[in-house]
Design an enzyme around this catalytic site. Structure first.
Site, PDB file in Angstrom:
ATOM      1  N   GLU A   1      39.944  48.488  48.893  1.00  0.00           N
ATOM      2  CA  GLU A   1      41.086  48.835  49.484  1.00  0.00           C
ATOM      3  C   GLU A   1      41.644  48.069  50.438  1.00  0.00           C
ATOM      4  O   GLU A   1      42.636  48.411  51.224  1.00  0.00           O
ATOM      5  CB  GLU A   1      40.793  50.521  50.231  1.00  0.00           C
ATOM      6  CG  GLU A   1      40.181  51.622  49.242  1.00  0.00           C
ATOM      7  CD  GLU A   1      39.941  52.537  50.056  1.00  0.00           C
ATOM      8  OE1 GLU A   1      40.119  52.598  51.405  1.00  0.00           O
ATOM      9  OE2 GLU A   1      39.782  53.853  49.552  1.00  0.00           O
TER      10      GLU A   1
ATOM     11  N   GLU B   1      37.443  51.933  58.851  1.00  0.00           N
ATOM     12  CA  GLU B   1      36.817  52.436  57.821  1.00  0.00           C
ATOM     13  C   GLU B   1      37.901  52.244  56.684  1.00  0.00           C
ATOM     14  O   GLU B   1      38.591  53.217  56.362  1.00  0.00           O
ATOM     15  CB  GLU B   1      36.574  53.867  57.995  1.00  0.00           C
ATOM     16  CG  GLU B   1      35.511  54.504  57.376  1.00  0.00           C
ATOM     17  CD  GLU B   1      35.731  54.784  55.930  1.00  0.00           C
ATOM     18  OE1 GLU B   1      36.181  54.063  55.155  1.00  0.00           O
ATOM     19  OE2 GLU B   1      35.657  56.001  55.496  1.00  0.00           O
TER      20      GLU B   1
END
Length: 692
Positions: free
Chosen positions: A153, A144
């Site tokens: 990210e 995730e």
């Protein structure tokens, strides 16, 4: 151990040295994280669990051991799901040490320590081999690593490395696939967040127009994505120009590349208009068949809008085209999605990208300074013609032909308004080189470079020579300062007013003349979740995470408010708004604290989640600008918030239990103190158990 840290005080303008715990930045990161929001994301958690069960079953059906690599494990939730689903062992990677320590405790508390190894490293530092962190490669990859932009990210480099070094070829992956979608729209409102519009000023000599410099008009804008709760943008604020277009997909079960790439989609505009903005979101499919899907689609593109999951850790993206372009209904175009290893951006092409050498363009960056100085809400604020008209209306009542005006706000156009309204001499103070350079360009574009004097220094350092020996008859501010995070940080204007007191002439006016701090108690539709304990998540005990967040909040922020743009987060007012403190800008900052305390009665039933605070600026006795509520609440308590400003949210502690009946406390007590020496506003709001 204590350490000393320097901090620029946004209210007083001074630099302070503070004694902090050596782990203060950890506490701050945890307190402001989205961990609680992710644990409350039922749709995400259920879909991950379903996908993990299916992946483990596929591996077991092949007669293999299920070895799981969980990158970015956080609480260890996905690893615990995997073990519960039958995985033989999990390697849970977490780079943030406080989070890794919490994951170890959570895994142990849930009885999985023998099958889950938490590794406190970045995944690219993990080693495989007899002496490594993992004895062999994993055959199930669970991650995730996603943000609102999907890849922001570092998902692509992490996947690329994992496939090369940490997992088997053709491993199972959860999620299996991600797809990015886009929709081209025309939106004056959203376009105003990225471009400087002409500003109209009604004067005694007729209408004057403040025009943007050419390089500001042609600048593609800030390179960062604009992520918002797109469901809170009214459909009336944009015109759809294209269908929803699947732009590109990433198969996480195969080798992933972090190299720059572009993907195009041919489409025919649904209607003629001006292509300005690309709305974008993604979905993830947890299984190869695409039966288990988690989507970020806004309500108009969602398969079941009545059952949409609210979440704040994943939202939707607004991308601005470098320039608006006319499109004609039915005349085919190509929308192109570009990305590097961390960012996505879009362009519109008239011809097939294969025939267009320009299509592999570089990531857009601001080259005009404006997008570095003004964020998107600030662009919207400056472009708000109604707001400009309010300032013009107020200025007319205080200006005289022989006025000497000193403007103090970062990158403000008030000095131009004052000049167009006939002020004899205008000075504007810009403390940063960026704002000085930008305003000089704006003045030149409007032939005002010899009419308005720019002083590049901190206003506290002004000298008589800077003001050409003149005394100021009007001190003017919006006020707006780029260092402000909370509404009252713009009280820096009051400190500036105090510092320049010697330069004010007899009877000098200050505008705004005063400010006031206001509050209202609210029930949030959803925002309460980011501060609400989770306790149990899909059958796993995560109280340790709740306690960790609470300790982080208690360390610094439990008695502080936090900024949120509440136009994105619907709420109901449970009390009437009330005024807490007033600040008289006609006078210098006082030496003694300003204090207020009392109780407020809740007029409507509901879960009182927070007190919301904002500032109102009284330009004149007849003209007030609010940074918070713009109008009285509707009969049900619905609130209309200033869309250009963040409001301060003080969450009550402990958070109300969402399962509790609505007959809770009927009053809220408050105590608020403004300390002039530090510029801090110390506050406490709490439920008062007052019987009906």
């Amino acid at each position: 151990m204590k350490i000393f840290c320097s901090r620029a005080n946004p209210t007083t303008g001074s630099v302070e040295w503070l004694e902090e715990d050596e782990h203060y930045d950890y506490h701050q990161e945890i307190a402001r994280s989205s961990y609680a929001d992710m644990l409350h994301d039922k749709d995400r958690n259920v879909k991950y669990y379903q996908g993990i069960r299916a992946a483990v079953s596929r591996v077991k059906d092949r007669g293999q051991k299920a070895l799981v690599l969980d990158i970015g494990t956080g609480t260890g939730l996905l690893s615990m799901m995997a073990v519960t689903a039958g995985a033989d062992f999990c390697y849970a990677i977490e780079v943030f040490k406080p989070m890794a320590d919490a994951a170890v405790k959570i895994v142990e508390k849930n009885g999985f320590s023998d099958k889950i190894k938490v590794i406190n490293k970045h995944s690219t530092e993990v080693t495989v081999g007899p002496e490594g962190d993992m004895p062999c490669r994993a055959n199930i990859l669970v991650t995730e690593l996603f943000d609102t932009e999907l890849i922001g990210e570092g998902a692509l480099p992490s996947y690329e490395h994992a496939h090369r070094h940490l997992v088997e070829e053709n491993c199972e992956a959860v999620p299996h696939r991600a797809t990015v979608y886009a929709q081209l729209v025309e939106s004056g409102r959203m376009w105003s967040w990225n471009k400087l519009f002409p500003i109209h000023v009604q004067t005694s000599l007729g209408e004057q127009v403040i025009v943007p410099p050419v390089d500001v008009e042609s600048c593609p804008g800030a390179p960062s994505v604009c992520d918002i709760q797109l469901n809170q943008v009214s459909p009336a604020d944009f015109t759809v120009l294209s269908d929803v277009l699947p732009m590109f997909s990433i198969d996480f079960s195969k080798q992933v590349s972090s190299s720059a790439a572009c993907h195009s989609r041919r489409f025919e505009p649904l209607t003629s208009g001006r292509a300005q903005v690309v709305l974008s979101w993604w979905d993830i499919e947890m299984d190869p068949e695409g039966k288990i899907k988690c989507t970020m689609a806004p309500f108009w593109a969602h398969s079941d809008p009545e059952e949409m999951q609210w979440r704040d850790h994943w939202m939707q993206c607004v991308y601005f085209l470098p320039q608006e372009e006319p499109v004609v209904q039915g005349s085919a175009l190509y929308l192109v999605a570009h990305h590097d290893d961390y960012c996505v951006w879009y362009s519109l092409q008239r011809t097939s990208p294969e025939k267009n050498e320009r299509v592999r363009q570089m990531r857009p960056v601001c080259d005009c300074q404006a997008h570095l100085l003004w964020n998107r809400p600030r662009f919207g604020e400056i472009n708000d013609q109604d707001r400009t008209d309010r300032y013009v209306q107020a200025l007319r009542t205080v200006l005289k032909p022989d006025s000497v005006c000193l403007c103090v706000s970062d990158g403000s156009l008030l000095s131009v308004l004052a000049h167009h309204l006939g002020v004899e001499q205008v000075f504007t103070v810009e403390s940063s080189a960026a704002s000085h350079k930008l305003l000089r360009k704006i003045f030149k574009a409007n032939h005002l470079e010899d009419k308005i004097n720019i002083i590049e220094k901190r206003p506290e350092l002004l000298t008589n020579e800077d003001l050409q020996g003149r005394k100021v008859s009007l001190l003017l501010g919006e006020p707006f300062f780029t260092t402000s995070l909370l509404p009252w940080h713009n009280l820096y204007f009051w400190y500036v007013r105090t510092a320049v007191d010697q330069h004010l002439g007899p009877g000098a006016m200050v505008m705004p003349q005063a400010a006031s701090l206001h509050a209202v108690v609210v029930e949030f539709r959803d925002l309460w979740r980011i501060r609400s304990p989770c306790g149990d998540c899909e059958g796993f005990d995560v109280h340790i995470m709740d306690d960790m967040i609470k300790r982080a909040l208690d360390f610094r922020e439990s008695r502080e408010a936090e900024p949120h743009p509440l136009w994105e987060y619907p709420c109901r007012s449970l009390s009437e708004p009330w005024q807490i403190l007033t600040f008289d800008f006609q006078q210098p900052v006082p030496l003694q604290p300003l204090c207020a305390e009392g109780t407020v009665e809740l007029r409507r039933p509901g879960q009182s989640h927070a007190a919301v605070l904002w500032m109102e600026y009284h330009l004149t006795p007849e003209c007030t600008l609010s940074t918070g509520l713009l109008e009285p609440a509707d009969p049900e308590g619905g609130c209309c918030w200033n869309p250009h400003c963040k409001q301060a949210v003080y969450f009550f502690s402990p958070a109300p239990d969402p399962r509790a009946l609505l007959g809770g406390p009927r009053t809220v007590s408050y105590a608020v103190e403004f300390h002039p020496d530090t510029g801090d506003i110390i506050m406490e709001f709490r439920h008062a158990d007052t019987p009906d």
